[in-house]
Design a protein around this motif. Structure first.
Motif: not given
Ligand code: FE2
Ligand code: FE2
Length: 191
Positions: A145, A148, A152, A166, A169, A173
Motif C-alpha cells: 500500500d 503504491r 503515484r 516499482e 513493489l 507482491e
C-alpha cells in the motif's frame, strides 16, 4: 470527434532539450551529482520519504530473519526457508534504497534508535507458525500500500526513484502471495 485546439496540443507535447543545452546544463552544479536541473521534485522530501522506506525494509529483514530462526513445529522447515529467502530479498531492497538516498546527496539512516518508529511495517514476532505467517502477510500488505502511493507520488518527477519502487513493489507482491499460499497450506486463511 473531440476537437483539440493547437494551443492544447502544444502544451501536451513534452519539451525535449537540444544537445547543446543538455551539455551546458550538465556542467553546472556538478557537485550535486545525479541531481540535475530537470529534477522536478523536492530532493530533501524525497530523501525523507526514502528514509521511511529504508526503515520499513530493515524492519522486514529483522522480522523475517527472527522468524526463520525460531519457527518450529511440523512442516516448519519449508516455511523457515521461505522466511530466510524473504529476509535476503528485503536486505537487497534496503541496499537499493540506501544507494538511492546516497545518490541524491543524503545519508542513509541505519540508526537502530527509532527504527521501528520510522518504519511503516511493524516488527511482530509470533509464538506459532501461523501467527508468524499472518504477521508477515500483514507487513507485506502495508509495504504494498505504502509503495503504491509513493509510486503515484513520484510520477514523472523522479522516474529513477519511481522505477526502483516499482521493482521493489513487484517483489513485495510476490512475498504477499507466498505468505497467502503458506496460510492456505496450513489451513488458516481466516483472519
Ligand atoms: Fe522489501
Ligand atoms: Fe517483502
Amino acid at each position: 470527434m473531440k476537437h483539440t485546439s493547437p494551443a492544447a496540443k502544444r502544451t501536451a507535447t513534452p519539451f525535449i532539450s537540444d544537445v547543446k543545452s543538455l551539455r551546458e546544463r550538465a556542467r553546472h552544479h556538478i557537485e550535486q551529482g545525479a541531481v540535475s536541473e530537470t529534477y522536478i521534485g523536492d530532493v530533501a522530501r524525497t530523501i525523507e520519504i526514502l528514509q521511511t522506506v529504508l526503515a520499513t525494509e530493515l524492519v522486514c529483514v529483522l522480522r523475517y530473519t527472527q522468524h526463520s530462526i525460531v519457527a518450529t513445529g511440523i512442516a516448519s522447515e519449508g516455511v523457515k526457508a521461505e522466511f530466510a529467502e524473504h529476509a535476503k530479498e528485503e536486505h537487497e531492497h534496503a541496499m537499493a534504497v540506501a544507494e538511492r538516498i546516497n545518490q541524491l546527496g543524503g545519508e542513509p539512516d541505519f540508526n537502530p534508535t527509532g527504527l521501528a518508529t520510522r518504519s511503516a511495517s511493524e516488527y511482530s514476532t509470533g509464538s506459532d507458525l501461523v501467527t508468524m505467517i499472518k504477521e508477515n502477510l500483514i507487513a507485506e500488505r502495508i509495504a504494498i500500500d505504502h509503495y503504491r502511493e509513493l509510486i503515484r507520488f513520484f510520477g514523472d518527477n523522479d522516474p529513477s526513484t519511481r522505477a526502483m519502487l516499482e521493482s521493489i513493489l513487484a517483489v513485495e507482491e510476490e512475498h504477499a502471495s507466498d505468505m497467502l499460499d503458506l496460510l492456505t497450506t496450513h489451513g488458516a486463511t481466516k483472519m
